[in-house]
Design a protein around this motif. Structure first.
Motif, PDB file in Angstrom:
ATOM      1  N   GLY A  18       0.933  -1.358   0.018  1.00  0.00           N
ATOM      2  CA  GLY A  18      -0.108  -0.017  -0.062  1.00  0.00           C
ATOM      3  C   GLY A  18       0.735   1.058  -0.028  1.00  0.00           C
ATOM      4  O   GLY A  18       0.373   2.291  -0.583  1.00  0.00           O
ATOM      5  N   HIS A 163       3.098   4.243   8.004  1.00  0.00           N
ATOM      6  CA  HIS A 163       1.968   3.270   7.417  1.00  0.00           C
ATOM      7  C   HIS A 163       2.124   2.127   8.019  1.00  0.00           C
ATOM      8  O   HIS A 163       1.026   1.331   7.709  1.00  0.00           O
ATOM      9  N   GLU A 375      -4.754  -2.707  11.052  1.00  0.00           N
ATOM     10  CA  GLU A 375      -4.666  -2.258   9.551  1.00  0.00           C
ATOM     11  C   GLU A 375      -4.590  -0.627   9.669  1.00  0.00           C
ATOM     12  O   GLU A 375      -5.751   0.146   9.937  1.00  0.00           O
ATOM     13  N   CYS A 377      -4.491   1.850   7.290  1.00  0.00           N
ATOM     14  CA  CYS A 377      -5.721   2.144   6.407  1.00  0.00           C
ATOM     15  C   CYS A 377      -6.122   0.869   5.829  1.00  0.00           C
ATOM     16  O   CYS A 377      -7.334   0.860   6.058  1.00  0.00           O
ATOM     17  N   GLY A 378      -5.576   0.497   4.905  1.00  0.00           N
ATOM     18  CA  GLY A 378      -6.103  -0.639   4.100  1.00  0.00           C
ATOM     19  C   GLY A 378      -6.860  -0.242   2.847  1.00  0.00           C
ATOM     20  O   GLY A 378      -7.310   0.968   2.875  1.00  0.00           O
TER      21      GLY A 378
HETATM   22  C1  GLC Z   1       0.567  -0.195   4.935  1.00  0.00           C
HETATM   23  C2  GLC Z   1      -0.530  -0.779   5.920  1.00  0.00           C
HETATM   24  C3  GLC Z   1      -1.910  -0.485   5.377  1.00  0.00           C
HETATM   25  C4  GLC Z   1      -2.112   0.734   4.424  1.00  0.00           C
HETATM   26  C5  GLC Z   1      -0.797   0.932   3.578  1.00  0.00           C
HETATM   27  C6  GLC Z   1      -0.777   2.508   2.961  1.00  0.00           C
HETATM   28  O1  GLC Z   1       0.587  -1.276   3.926  1.00  0.00           O
HETATM   29  O2  GLC Z   1      -0.483  -2.036   6.341  1.00  0.00           O
HETATM   30  O3  GLC Z   1      -3.023  -0.566   6.126  1.00  0.00           O
HETATM   31  O4  GLC Z   1      -3.012   0.806   3.797  1.00  0.00           O
HETATM   32  O5  GLC Z   1       0.488   0.752   4.535  1.00  0.00           O
HETATM   33  O6  GLC Z   1      -0.806   3.630   3.908  1.00  0.00           O
END
Ligand code: GLC
Length: 477
Positions: A18, A163, A375, A377-378
């Motif tokens: 992500g 993140h 999480e 964001c996800g």
């Molecule tokens: C990381 C987090 C995820 C988020 C992404 C982008 O992969 O685990 O939850 O959406 O960063 O910010």
């Protein structure tokens, strides 16, 4: 506003997760607000030089206590916006994006310092240094220590975006030492964290943010703070949560080229086509009365694949079929394959990265299971809702911030469960399966999810406001 934007990934050039999507999309969204943002990433060997147009814009030296190392600064255009790539001996030490923690610490510290040096060499004085995750935290620490003595950096404020808190840059002490980034002497941090990139960045950044308001609160607790909660709580006036957006043009069921038939909110019947073709290709039952559950994920402990499988095992008396798509931890891959061979007539585990299939799953499945243990964001819950696939999510971080529970709220957009364990998930899936039989209500659930605006517009506006605040506070110092 001038923003120096540093990240380890940026889609489509370099992406693992992500972070790559965010660091690819957010700068473009900021440019629409008239902001001069310059994203920098390392020039990985895995980036194909013949695929992109490159301008060599500068060559510089990164100084460290015992010598200096050469860096080459390139610029390329991706979808009409500029991205800077930094090359140098440490970056080329391995092929891909991530490798061994010590080697990576060396590469990313070199990259972070080189990016600062490049801005200065170009005479481009940023108002904000915006760093992401542990990889580029050393730039924040460096700025904090040098801006009083270097007039070029005097008015530059820093923002560090988290993140994924548990990835802190452990094992990087030697690399930090090598580049002269000494430990912080901060009593709010446990001893082990004082010479680790992310905690050091969190202690010295002017502002901190995470990628959802929920996660910004959670990291202030012992459960999610991983030992950094004392520091983060102490700094809470400088901690924000800004939800990530979604590239709504790349994820659009009315135009998606991977789908056999496009669909929109007021006519969801064409979803059946994606579903039928996919189930047939996978040798599963194509009967629309059998609910199709799915999971698209990195196979990582964080994501709760084990919780999903356990819950489905608890629910074998119910009618469902299940498709899992993803790669990652070999143990979880084996668990997923084992589940498929235990239930060959109703489960498929597809262990690969497959964008085309992923899009058809979003378009054809009825429910997306997202039982993450945490999480920040996800993204999958947002894509699912946009494609009319109802999310079943754990009540944590960005999942809780983007999905409203239908059992407790008639305006809900999905199913939200807590505490995060397989019993609770089992019960929640059972509720969802019952609800699925009521076609009219199910359509309502799908449509409300499809109605939500997840575009980058709102996030970019919030980042703009935060930049302005950080900048004006810094100018008064
Ligand atoms: C990381 C987090 C995820 C988020 C992404 C982008 O992969 O685990 O939850 O959406 O960063 O910010």
């Amino acid at each position: 506003m001038k923003i120096l934007f540093l990240a380890a990934e940026s889609a489509p050039l370099a992406k693992v997760g992500g972070l790559g999507d965010v660091a690819g999309d957010l700068p473009r969204a900021l440019q629409n607000f008239g902001i001069d943002v310059r994203p920098f990433i390392p020039f990985y060997r895995s980036i194909n030089r013949s695929d992109i147009e490159l301008d060599l814009v500068d060559d510089i030296f990164v100084d460290y206590p015992l010598g200096s190392e050469k860096a080459l600064i390139y610029r390329t255009l991706i979808n009409g916006s500029k991205t800077y790539l930094i090359d140098g001996e440490p970056i080329g030490a391995v092929n891909g994006i991530y490798s061994d923690p010590q080697v990576d610490a060396h590469r990313f510290t070199f990259f972070s310092l080189a990016a600062l040096q490049a801005a200065k060499s170009m005479g481009w004085k940023p108002d904000i240094l915006h760093a992401h995750d542990w990889h580029t935290s050393s730039a924040v620490v460096w700025l904090n220590r040098n801006r009083d003595s270097d007039p070029f950096w005097k008015n530059t404020a820093s923002l560090l975006t988290v993140h994924n808190l548990p990835y802190m840059g452990a094992g990087g002490e030697d690399a930090l030492d090598y580049y002269g980034i000494e430990a912080v002497d901060d009593e709010r941090l446990p001893g082990w964290a004082r010479h680790m990139a992310l905690p050091m960045g969190l202690a010295t950044a002017d502002w901190i943010n995470t990628v959802s308001p929920g996660y910004a609160q959670e990291i202030q607790t012992p459960e999610f703070g991983h030992g950094l909660e004392v520091l983060i709580t102490d700094r809470k006036d400088y901690v924000r949560g800004i939800l990530n957006g979604l590239d709504i043009r790349r994820w659009d069921p009315t135009t998606d080229k991977a789908l056999p038939k496009h669909f929109k909110r007021d006519d969801l019947n064409p979803r059946q086509e994606a579903r039928f073709a996919m189930l047939e290709a996978l040798g599963l039952d194509t009967n629309p009365k059998v609910p199709l559950l799915a999971m698209i994920t990195r196979l990582d402990h964080q994501k709760g694949v084990d919780l999903a499988i356990q819950s489905l095992v608890n629910l074998t008396k119910e009618d469902w079929q299940f498709i899992l798509l993803g790669t990652g931890d070999p143990n979880l891959e084996a668990m997923a394959k084992g589940f498929e061979s235990d239930y060959p007539d109703r489960a498929r585990s597809i262990i690969r990265y497959d964008d085309h299939l992923a899009r058809n799953i979003y378009a054809g499945a009825d429910m997306m299971l997202i039982p993450s243990r945490y999480e920040p964001c996800g993204l999958t819950q947002m894509i699912s809702m946009r494609y009319g696939c109802v999310p079943v999510v754990a009540a944590t971080g960005g999942l809780k911030d983007t999905v409203t529970d239908y059992v407790s709220n008639p305006q809900g957009t999905g199913f939200v469960f807590s505490p995060i364990n397989s019993d609770e998930l089992t019960q929640t899936i059972r509720n969802a399966l019952t609800m699925y039989r009521d076609k009219r209500r199910w359509r309502g659930l799908q449509r409300r999810g499809m109605n939500i605006d997840f575009s980058w517009q709102q996030s970019a506006r919030k980042y703009t406001e935060l930049y302005q605040q950080a900048h004006s506070e810094r100018s008064q110092k």
